[in-house]
Design a protein around this motif. Structure first.
Motif, PDB file in Angstrom:
ATOM      1  N   GLN A 110       0.828  -1.205   0.000  1.00  9.39           N
ATOM      2  CA  GLN A 110       0.000   0.000   0.000  1.00  9.39           C
ATOM      3  C   GLN A 110       0.870   1.267   0.000  1.00  9.39           C
ATOM      4  OE1 GLN A 110      -3.054  -0.507  -0.626  1.00  9.39           O
ATOM      5  NE2 GLN A 110      -3.013  -2.691  -0.162  1.00  9.39           N
ATOM      6  N   PHE A 111       2.016   1.204   0.651  1.00 16.74           N
ATOM      7  CA  PHE A 111       2.945   2.339   0.648  1.00 16.74           C
ATOM      8  C   PHE A 111       3.711   2.402  -0.674  1.00 16.74           C
ATOM      9  CE2 PHE A 111       2.353   1.357   5.159  1.00 16.74           C
ATOM     10  CZ  PHE A 111       2.089   2.616   5.677  1.00 16.74           C
ATOM     11  N   HIS A 112       4.164   1.240  -1.153  1.00 18.01           N
ATOM     12  CA  HIS A 112       4.968   1.205  -2.375  1.00 18.01           C
ATOM     13  C   HIS A 112       4.135   1.508  -3.620  1.00 18.01           C
ATOM     14  CE1 HIS A 112       8.541   0.404  -4.625  1.00 18.01           C
ATOM     15  NE2 HIS A 112       8.062  -0.690  -5.217  1.00 18.01           N
ATOM     16  N   ALA A 113       2.839   1.249  -3.535  1.00 14.76           N
ATOM     17  CA  ALA A 113       1.951   1.527  -4.672  1.00 14.76           C
ATOM     18  C   ALA A 113       1.998   2.993  -5.067  1.00 14.76           C
ATOM     19  CB  ALA A 113       0.519   1.116  -4.324  1.00 14.76           C
ATOM     20  N   VAL A 114       2.258   3.860  -4.113  1.00 20.10           N
ATOM     21  CA  VAL A 114       2.355   5.292  -4.398  1.00 20.10           C
ATOM     22  C   VAL A 114       3.463   5.554  -5.414  1.00 20.10           C
ATOM     23  CG1 VAL A 114       2.934   7.552  -3.407  1.00 20.10           C
ATOM     24  CG2 VAL A 114       1.393   5.994  -2.173  1.00 20.10           C
ATOM     25  N   HIS A 115       4.610   4.891  -5.229  1.00 21.75           N
ATOM     26  CA  HIS A 115       5.728   5.073  -6.157  1.00 21.75           C
ATOM     27  C   HIS A 115       5.370   4.549  -7.551  1.00 21.75           C
ATOM     28  CE1 HIS A 115       9.788   5.487  -7.630  1.00 21.75           C
ATOM     29  NE2 HIS A 115       9.891   4.193  -7.867  1.00 21.75           N
ATOM     30  N   HIS A 116       4.635   3.457  -7.605  1.00 21.06           N
ATOM     31  CA  HIS A 116       4.268   2.847  -8.885  1.00 21.06           C
ATOM     32  C   HIS A 116       3.077   3.534  -9.545  1.00 21.06           C
ATOM     33  CE1 HIS A 116       6.773  -0.810  -9.448  1.00 21.06           C
ATOM     34  NE2 HIS A 116       6.972  -0.667  -8.143  1.00 21.06           N
ATOM     35  N   SER A 117       2.479   4.495  -8.872  1.00 19.29           N
ATOM     36  CA  SER A 117       1.281   5.142  -9.425  1.00 19.29           C
ATOM     37  C   SER A 117       1.595   6.097 -10.571  1.00 19.29           C
ATOM     38  CB  SER A 117       0.532   5.900  -8.325  1.00 19.29           C
ATOM     39  OG  SER A 117       1.292   7.013  -7.864  1.00 19.29           O
ATOM     40  N   SER A 118       2.843   6.503 -10.718  1.00 18.36           N
ATOM     41  CA  SER A 118       3.207   7.433 -11.789  1.00 18.36           C
ATOM     42  C   SER A 118       3.019   6.773 -13.153  1.00 18.36           C
ATOM     43  CB  SER A 118       4.666   7.879 -11.636  1.00 18.36           C
ATOM     44  OG  SER A 118       5.000   8.787 -12.673  1.00 18.36           O
ATOM     45  N   GLU A 119       2.310   7.462 -14.031  1.00 19.75           N
ATOM     46  CA  GLU A 119       2.064   6.941 -15.374  1.00 19.75           C
ATOM     47  C   GLU A 119       3.031   7.526 -16.392  1.00 19.75           C
ATOM     48  OE1 GLU A 119      -2.068   7.618 -16.182  1.00 19.75           O
ATOM     49  OE2 GLU A 119      -2.725   6.046 -14.802  1.00 19.75           O
ATOM     50  N   HIS A 120       3.960   8.340 -15.921  1.00 20.91           N
ATOM     51  CA  HIS A 120       4.972   8.927 -16.793  1.00 20.91           C
ATOM     52  C   HIS A 120       6.329   8.773 -16.116  1.00 20.91           C
ATOM     53  CE1 HIS A 120       1.198  11.013 -17.760  1.00 20.91           C
ATOM     54  NE2 HIS A 120       1.650  11.016 -18.996  1.00 20.91           N
ATOM     55  N   GLY A 231       2.486   2.492 -14.582  1.00 24.63           N
ATOM     56  CA  GLY A 231       1.479   2.694 -13.545  1.00 24.63           C
ATOM     57  C   GLY A 231       0.877   1.385 -13.080  1.00 24.63           C
ATOM     58  N   ILE A 232      -0.182   1.483 -12.298  1.00 23.21           N
ATOM     59  CA  ILE A 232      -0.846   0.309 -11.727  1.00 23.21           C
ATOM     60  C   ILE A 232      -2.357   0.480 -11.857  1.00 23.21           C
ATOM     61  CG2 ILE A 232       0.961  -0.345 -10.087  1.00 23.21           C
ATOM     62  CD1 ILE A 232      -0.429   1.333  -7.985  1.00 23.21           C
ATOM     63  N   SER A 233      -3.081  -0.612 -11.606  1.00 20.69           N
ATOM     64  CA  SER A 233      -4.537  -0.571 -11.723  1.00 20.69           C
ATOM     65  C   SER A 233      -5.194   0.059 -10.492  1.00 20.69           C
ATOM     66  CB  SER A 233      -5.091  -1.984 -11.939  1.00 20.69           C
ATOM     67  OG  SER A 233      -4.703  -2.836 -10.870  1.00 20.69           O
ATOM     68  N   ASP A 234      -4.473   0.104  -9.366  1.00 26.69           N
ATOM     69  CA  ASP A 234      -5.014   0.717  -8.147  1.00 26.69           C
ATOM     70  C   ASP A 234      -5.344   2.185  -8.397  1.00 26.69           C
ATOM     71  OD1 ASP A 234      -3.248  -1.502  -7.705  1.00 26.69           O
ATOM     72  OD2 ASP A 234      -3.430  -1.177  -5.563  1.00 26.69           O
ATOM     73  N   SER A 235      -6.408   2.639  -7.770  1.00 33.66           N
ATOM     74  CA  SER A 235      -6.807   4.046  -7.899  1.00 33.66           C
ATOM     75  C   SER A 235      -6.115   4.861  -6.800  1.00 33.66           C
ATOM     76  CB  SER A 235      -8.329   4.180  -7.779  1.00 33.66           C
ATOM     77  OG  SER A 235      -8.719   5.524  -7.923  1.00 33.66           O
ATOM     78  N   ILE A 236      -5.063   5.574  -7.185  1.00 31.29           N
ATOM     79  CA  ILE A 236      -4.261   6.356  -6.234  1.00 31.29           C
ATOM     80  C   ILE A 236      -4.582   7.839  -6.407  1.00 31.29           C
ATOM     81  CG2 ILE A 236      -1.924   6.856  -5.412  1.00 31.29           C
ATOM     82  CD1 ILE A 236      -2.439   3.934  -5.231  1.00 31.29           C
ATOM     83  N   PRO A 237      -4.789   8.588  -5.317  1.00 29.11           N
ATOM     84  CA  PRO A 237      -5.031  10.029  -5.444  1.00 29.11           C
ATOM     85  C   PRO A 237      -3.910  10.722  -6.211  1.00 29.11           C
ATOM     86  CG  PRO A 237      -5.453   9.294  -3.197  1.00 29.11           C
ATOM     87  CD  PRO A 237      -4.819   8.136  -3.912  1.00 29.11           C
TER      88      PRO A 237
END
Length: 256
Positions: A110-120, A231-237
């Protein structure tokens, strides 16, 4: 006089922005979506990093019985260049383990997902790291080096190299490194870790030494391909504050 952190930002931007315009892998805007959020991470991360170093110091002060002065003396007596090479191997081994835990332990993800949320992907995407993850990985990487007694000079050289590699591997640069790609982490290596293709982002866990992934069977580095979506499929703010609270809100939701 400008603060050192501002100077650092200006220098890095002055290096990587022109490189990413000339040697770009994907054509994208400088001020792409999420740029302001990542810039915020850059400045806050500087102070959070200092907190991580303080935590390491406190932990070591409580572990004096586990320190080995003779071993530390032998390590410190080595040439700085040799300590530097050893630091890369030891620290990246520790990071490899920590990084796999971030992917495989659900609440850590859940913490690391933030880093992977970037789509660029670009140099600034490197700093999108949740503060809790930043402190966790910093402790894992630095603790063995402090415990073994590496000198301040070798730690400074290692810290500069580590930072440079972090920005390089996230950069939007298309550049061939030849045989060096097995000994130095590159965009060709790390971009696959951020790929949106299912399963591929569970590869390439090392951050400096790709040979570790080769050794543990987690390497994925096709010769003539690069990912097109990140990026990832999770919906990150999208905003900084929302991303800071995201892991905690997810854990509360999952606990219900």
């Amino acid at each position: 006089m400008l603060p050192e952190i501002v100077k650092g930002f200006v220098v890095l931007a002055g290096i990587f922005i022109p490189l990413e315009r000339i040697l770009f892998l994907h054509k994208q805007k400088i001020f792409r979506l999420g740029w302001a959020t990542d810039a915020t991470y850059f400045f806050t991360g500087h102070f959070i990093g200092r907190s991580g170093a303080l935590v390491v110091t406190v932990i070591l002060s409580l572990m004096t019985n586990l320190l080995n002065p003779e071993l530390q003396s032998k390590v410190a007596s080595q040439p700085v260049w040799l300590q530097f090479v050893e630091a890369i191997v030891i620290s990246d081994m520790a990071y490899y383990i920590a990084h796999r835990l971030l992917h495989e332990v659900p609440w850590l993800w859940q913490f690391h997902a933030v880093h992977h949320s970037s789509e660029h992907m670009d140099w600034l995407a490197a700093v999108r790291v949740h503060p809790c993850e930043q402190i966790f990985t910093q402790i894992c990487k630095i603790m063995p080096l402090y415990w073994l007694g590496f000198t301040k000079e070798s730690l400074v050289v290692y810290a500069l190299y580590s930072a440079a590699i972090a920005f390089l591997i996230h950069s939007n640069i298309k550049l061939k490194f030849g045989i060096l790609k097995w000994f130095v982490a590159t965009p060709q290596f790390h971009h696959w870790h951020h790929s949106k293709i299912p399963g591929i982002n569970n590869k390439n866990f090392a951050v400096q030494l790709p040979l570790l992934d080769l050794l543990f069977g987690t390497i994925y580095m096709p010769a003539k391909k690069m990912p097109h979506k990140y990026g990832i499929s999770d919906s990150i703010p999208a905003g900084y504050v929302g991303q800071i609270f995201y892991p905690f809100s997810r854990m509360i939701k999952n606990a219900r």
